[in-house]
Design an enzyme around this catalytic site. Structure first.
Site, PDB file in Angstrom:
ATOM      1  N   ASP A 289       0.858  -1.180   0.000  1.00 54.03           N
ATOM      2  CA  ASP A 289       0.000   0.000   0.000  1.00 54.03           C
ATOM      3  C   ASP A 289       0.899   1.237   0.000  1.00 54.03           C
ATOM      4  O   ASP A 289       1.864   1.318   0.780  1.00 54.03           O
ATOM      5  CB  ASP A 289      -0.910   0.009   1.226  1.00 54.03           C
ATOM      6  CG  ASP A 289      -1.956   1.102   1.146  1.00 54.03           C
ATOM      7  OD1 ASP A 289      -3.107   0.775   0.772  1.00 54.03           O
ATOM      8  OD2 ASP A 289      -1.631   2.260   1.446  1.00 54.03           O
ATOM      9  N   ASP A 306      -1.636   8.756 -10.375  1.00 53.01           N
ATOM     10  CA  ASP A 306      -1.624   7.656 -11.363  1.00 53.01           C
ATOM     11  C   ASP A 306      -0.204   7.333 -11.799  1.00 53.01           C
ATOM     12  O   ASP A 306       0.156   6.158 -11.991  1.00 53.01           O
ATOM     13  CB  ASP A 306      -2.468   8.036 -12.583  1.00 53.01           C
ATOM     14  CG  ASP A 306      -3.957   8.078 -12.260  1.00 53.01           C
ATOM     15  OD1 ASP A 306      -4.351   7.527 -11.203  1.00 53.01           O
ATOM     16  OD2 ASP A 306      -4.736   8.638 -13.075  1.00 53.01           O
ATOM     17  N   GLU A 332      -4.715   2.251  -4.159  1.00 46.00           N
ATOM     18  CA  GLU A 332      -3.268   2.154  -4.063  1.00 46.00           C
ATOM     19  C   GLU A 332      -2.821   0.835  -3.449  1.00 46.00           C
ATOM     20  O   GLU A 332      -1.660   0.694  -3.035  1.00 46.00           O
ATOM     21  CB  GLU A 332      -2.724   3.332  -3.219  1.00 46.00           C
ATOM     22  CG  GLU A 332      -3.027   3.260  -1.718  1.00 46.00           C
ATOM     23  CD  GLU A 332      -4.412   3.764  -1.363  1.00 46.00           C
ATOM     24  OE1 GLU A 332      -4.658   4.033  -0.181  1.00 46.00           O
ATOM     25  OE2 GLU A 332      -5.263   3.879  -2.284  1.00 46.00           O
TER      26      GLU A 332
END
Length: 420
Positions: A289, A306, A332
């Site tokens: 993460d 992104d 994410e």
């Protein structure tokens, strides 16, 4: 007198041919029995179907000319009709069953009576005699009519014209040397009919040539249409196949990062667990993460976020083995399956990933660069009883523990027990 002698000679030849034909027909009938009845009889003997055997024997004795039938099979002897000393034809058929091998079952004997052939020969002789007499009378009458008025000379002229005529000579009309100033007779009518036939042939040939040209033009047109349609269908098939492959790729791939999507990742994990259950190799799962990802989106925009996700995917692909699988589970959050890997080997892999990702830089909206870190939760499958969801849950808990302990670190989940 000569005509009578010729008729007698022709009749004799016809009777000889008729006799041979009758004998041939009888032999053909025996051949038909061998190809049609004998296999059925063999099958019935093999199946010990006495009723069907009797039915087939009763049918054989009713064949025209058959006077005696004898079956000899493994000590069983059955007959139909009466035996004769000198049959016209006789035939012995071996009986065997040949589905899974060749098993002899006995033999079948059939005799054909001479009287049957003689009776047919006598009937045919009467027909030949009557036909000969009728033909002789008709021929004599025709000769008398044809020879009247020197008909033979004109017939020979027409025959010569017919023999020598060709495509190039069809335009030439048939003419006969007949006396002038007379009434037309049958020869003139025949010549006129011959010329009419010649004219129809010329017209039909011209019509056929036109039709062939039209047919060829239509055939060429159809072939061009078929080629065009075939090319169109091939192009459509290629496009459909390409679209199919693209849909399959989209169904299993995350559109942003090109990694496996959540569904494809879970399928890979289930397959890895299935192999682990069958062969009992080790298996580890990593949950990644990006730290403070919401702040990256809020402060720098989603486009920069992104870029960070794409950079993470590219870096992980470079660091992982060919057999490993990484997928984007949402936002994410990423998951990695390390098949045939124990926890002591998986932990250095996780640390190497963390360090590599901490050195990644992506362009930000202001012309500078932006770095990020990740927190990783690592779990090894505890045993064959642990499912994919339970394994992911332990790795996820380890991930959140890494978040709580300050982020940018790897936390290894302890092994679970069946009662946990």
């Amino acid at each position: 007198m000569i005509s009578l002698l010729v008729s007698v000679l022709v009749s004799g030849v016809q009777l000889l041919l008729v006799y041979r034909q009758q004998v041939f027909n009888a032999e053909q009938q025996l051949d038909d029995i061998g190809s049609g009845i004998v296999p059925s009889l063999s099958a019935s003997l093999w199946l010990v179907d006495s009723d069907r055997v009797d039915l087939l024997l009763d049918g054989l004795i009713k064949y025209p000319g058959v006077v005696y039938v004898e079956l000899d099979s493994e000590g069983r002897r059955e007959t139909r009709g009466k035996p004769i000393a000198t049959p016209a034809l006789q035939r012995t058929y071996p009986l065997s069953y040949e589905q899974t091998g060749r098993f002899p079952l006995g033999r079948l004997y059939i005799a054909v009576d001479k009287g049957f052939i003689i009776t047919r020969l006598w009937n045919e002789s009467l027909r030949v005699a009557l036909s000969t007499l009728a033909g002789l009378g008709t021929a004599s009458l025709m000769l008398l009519l044809l020879f009247r008025g020197w008909v033979t000379r004109h017939l020979e002229h027409m025959a010569s014209y017919a023999r020598n005529i060709g495509i190039d000579q069809l335009e030439k009309q048939l003419t006969l040397e007949r006396p002038p100033r007379r009434w037309p007779d049958e020869i003139d009518q025949m010549a006129a009919a011959f010329n009419q036939l010649r004219e129809r042939i010329v017209e039909d040939m011209a019509k056929r040539d036109r039709q062939e040209h039209e047919l060829q033009a239509y055939r060429d047109h159809l072939e061009s249409l078929v080629r065009l349609r075939t090319m169109t269908l091939q192009e459509q098939a290629i496009q459909l196949e390409s679209q199919k492959l693209e849909l399959q790729r989209l169904a299993h791939t995350d559109s942003l990062t090109g990694l496996s999507n959540r569904r494809d990742f879970l399928e890979h994990l289930e397959n890895a667990i299935r192999c682990s259950r069958e062969e009992d190799p080790p298996l580890c799962v990593l949950m990644l993460d990006i730290d403070h990802f919401k702040a990256i989106n809020d402060d720098h925009g989603h486009a920069v976020g992104d870029r960070a996700l794409v950079a993470l995917a590219d870096t992980c692909r470079q660091q992982l083995r060919d057999g490993d699988n990484i997928g984007r589970l949402g936002g994410e959050e990423f998951g990695i399956v390390l098949p045939q890997t124990r926890i002591d080997s998986a932990e250095p892999v996780a640390d190497r990933l963390r360090e590599a990702l901490s050195g990644v830089r992506v362009p930000d909206a202001n012309g500078g660069t932006l770095g990020f870190t990740v927190s990783i939760g690592l779990a090894q499958r505890s045993g064959p009883w642990e499912s994919a969801s339970e394994l992911l849950l332990r790795a996820d808990r380890a991930l959140y523990q890494a978040k709580r302990e300050g982020r940018n670190r790897v936390i290894v989940a302890p092994l679970a027990h069946p009662h946990d």
